[in-house]
Design a protein around this motif. Structure first.
Motif, PDB file in Angstrom:
ATOM      1  N   SER A 167      39.413  43.098  33.513  1.00 62.73           N
ATOM      2  CA  SER A 167      37.978  43.261  33.296  1.00 62.73           C
ATOM      3  C   SER A 167      37.653  44.120  32.087  1.00 62.73           C
ATOM      4  O   SER A 167      36.655  43.874  31.392  1.00 62.73           O
TER       5      SER A 167
ATOM      6  N   VAL B 118      37.641  41.887  29.033  1.00 65.04           N
ATOM      7  CA  VAL B 118      36.498  40.980  29.017  1.00 65.04           C
ATOM      8  C   VAL B 118      35.219  41.737  28.675  1.00 65.04           C
ATOM      9  O   VAL B 118      34.419  41.315  27.835  1.00 65.04           O
ATOM     10  N   ASP B 119      35.029  42.873  29.318  1.00 62.07           N
ATOM     11  CA  ASP B 119      33.851  43.696  29.049  1.00 62.07           C
ATOM     12  C   ASP B 119      33.832  44.141  27.592  1.00 62.07           C
ATOM     13  O   ASP B 119      32.782  44.136  26.936  1.00 62.07           O
TER      14      ASP B 119
ATOM     15  N   ILE C 189      32.807  41.184  25.331  1.00 60.86           N
ATOM     16  CA  ILE C 189      31.356  40.926  25.425  1.00 60.86           C
ATOM     17  C   ILE C 189      30.580  42.001  24.677  1.00 60.86           C
ATOM     18  O   ILE C 189      29.616  41.703  23.959  1.00 60.86           O
ATOM     19  N   THR C 190      31.003  43.241  24.820  1.00 61.32           N
ATOM     20  CA  THR C 190      30.343  44.340  24.095  1.00 61.32           C
ATOM     21  C   THR C 190      30.413  44.118  22.588  1.00 61.32           C
ATOM     22  O   THR C 190      29.433  44.333  21.861  1.00 61.32           O
TER      23      THR C 190
ATOM     24  N   ALA D 198      39.847  38.914  35.344  1.00 59.03           N
ATOM     25  CA  ALA D 198      38.605  39.667  35.409  1.00 59.03           C
ATOM     26  C   ALA D 198      37.821  39.316  36.668  1.00 59.03           C
ATOM     27  O   ALA D 198      38.094  38.324  37.343  1.00 59.03           O
ATOM     28  N   SER D 199      36.830  40.136  36.967  1.00 60.43           N
ATOM     29  CA  SER D 199      35.985  39.885  38.128  1.00 60.43           C
ATOM     30  C   SER D 199      35.184  38.602  37.920  1.00 60.43           C
ATOM     31  O   SER D 199      34.929  38.194  36.781  1.00 60.43           O
TER      32      SER D 199
ATOM     33  N   GLU E  98      32.071  38.091  38.232  1.00 66.24           N
ATOM     34  CA  GLU E  98      30.834  38.373  37.514  1.00 66.24           C
ATOM     35  C   GLU E  98      31.068  38.412  36.006  1.00 66.24           C
ATOM     36  O   GLU E  98      30.297  37.836  35.223  1.00 66.24           O
ATOM     37  N   LEU E  99      32.154  39.058  35.604  1.00 60.41           N
ATOM     38  CA  LEU E  99      32.460  39.138  34.178  1.00 60.41           C
ATOM     39  C   LEU E  99      32.906  37.787  33.628  1.00 60.41           C
ATOM     40  O   LEU E  99      32.605  37.441  32.488  1.00 60.41           O
ATOM     41  N   ARG E 100      33.611  37.017  34.446  1.00 55.96           N
ATOM     42  CA  ARG E 100      34.013  35.673  34.014  1.00 55.96           C
ATOM     43  C   ARG E 100      32.780  34.819  33.717  1.00 55.96           C
ATOM     44  O   ARG E 100      32.736  34.094  32.718  1.00 55.96           O
TER      45      ARG E 100
ATOM     46  N   GLU F 115      29.792  35.913  32.925  1.00 52.96           N
ATOM     47  CA  GLU F 115      29.140  36.433  31.719  1.00 52.96           C
ATOM     48  C   GLU F 115      29.905  36.014  30.472  1.00 52.96           C
ATOM     49  O   GLU F 115      29.310  35.686  29.441  1.00 52.96           O
ATOM     50  N   LEU F 116      31.231  36.009  30.569  1.00 54.73           N
ATOM     51  CA  LEU F 116      32.062  35.604  29.442  1.00 54.73           C
ATOM     52  C   LEU F 116      31.800  34.147  29.057  1.00 54.73           C
ATOM     53  O   LEU F 116      31.712  33.805  27.874  1.00 54.73           O
TER      54      LEU F 116
END
Length: 306
Positions: free
Chosen positions: A154, A157-158, A161-162, A179-180, A182-184, A186-187
């Motif tokens: 994660s 991935v975070d 995205i940042t 990754a979680s 949620e992050l997947r 968003e990715l």
């Protein structure tokens, strides 16, 4: 072998450790700092978000100044690593590389949080020259640049995205994305270019990063490479003594607002005490830890003399 009794023994000579030294010495404590300044994460970094330091400043310059300050105030700095720590009554016995031993009334762990390395060609040579281990610290240096993030979890991935808020093009290289959900999600909605099932073979560049070679021999033309493999704390010594880690991730030392750990006379400050990985936080926590450790040592000495 003779053993000195030190009021405050600080393990780590980065921003947290040296600031702790300054404040402890100013409280009239005898202070010894152990560690090699050039190993500090900030040493090879560039700093532009630290209050009262205008523009972009080399971390090595800041650390040279910090070292000089600590020594000028009276702290003894020894560029050696710790080999072993044992509790001895109310004191702590510390053995260092040369075989010397110290008895300390208090300990401050300020060793930072060593980042996991890729261990590929070009990584070490280009560290601080396009290779970074902290998106939050260095993203601003890559505005409108092409960058890559390497990692499976994660944090990677975070970070990718940042970076889309700064860089013109962001690649994420992951052998197996973990990754979680949620992050997947968003990715998948972001402009990040995912290279799953691949890993890094080499980081290219002479004076700065110029490219990232993947295992399939594809070359990504990037100016920055962010390695986000998770962080492994340099905490073995603390953990074996019974110092408590944070209960959720067990990746850093748990402290209260006085930087106290669960063990009397042991403190922690800086990256080893948890995120965010920022010099401002490290210096602030070092100030508190140095102050509190010096007070603890003074009370212990008064009790011994009574």
């Amino acid at each position: 072998m003779s053993e000195r009794i030190i009021d405050v023994l600080i393990i780590g000579s980065g921003p947290a450790g040296l600031q702790a030294a300054v404040h402890a010495v100013r409280k009239k404590a005898e202070v010894v700092v152990l560690g090699k300044v050039e190993r500090s994460a900030i040493y090879q970094a560039h700093v532009e978000n630290y209050l009262c330091v205008p523009g972009v400043t080399d971390g090595s310059e800041l650390m040279a100044t910090a070292l000089e300050q600590a020594q000028k105030f009276g702290a003894e700095v020894i560029a050696e690593d710790v080999l072993n720590i044992e509790q001895d009554g109310e004191l702590y016995k510390v053995k260092i590389e040369s075989g010397r031993q110290f008895m300390a009334r208090t300990l401050i762990f300020a060793t930072g949080n060593a980042r996991k390395k890729l261990k590929v060609k070009g990584e070490k040579e280009l560290s601080g020259k396009g290779v970074s281990y902290c998106v939050d610290c260095d993203a601003n240096f890559y505005r409108n640049a092409k960058v890559a993030v390497v990692g499976n979890e994660s944090a990677a991935v975070d970070g990718a995205i940042t970076l889309t808020r700064y860089a013109s093009e962001v690649h994420l290289v992951a052998r197996k994305l973990e990754a979680s959900p949620e992050l997947r999600a968003e990715l998948s909605q972001s402009p990040v270019q995912l290279h799953e099932g691949q890993w890094v073979k080499e980081i290219q560049g002479e004076q700065a990063v110029a490219g990232l070679v993947l295992e399939n021999d594809t070359t990504l033309e990037v100016e920055g490479v962010f390695i986000e493999l998770g962080a492994k704390g340099a905490m073995d010594l603390a953990a074996t003594m019974g110092v408590a880690m944070d209960p959720e991730t067990f990746s850093f030392i748990a402290t209260n607002k006085k930087q106290e750990t669960n063990m009397a006379g042991i403190y922690a400050a800086g990256d080893i005490a948890g995120p965010p990985w920022q010099m401002a936080k490290a210096v602030g926590e070092g100030c508190v830890a140095g102050w509190e450790a010096a007070n603890f040592a003074a009370k212990q000495k008064r009790a011994d003399a009574a």
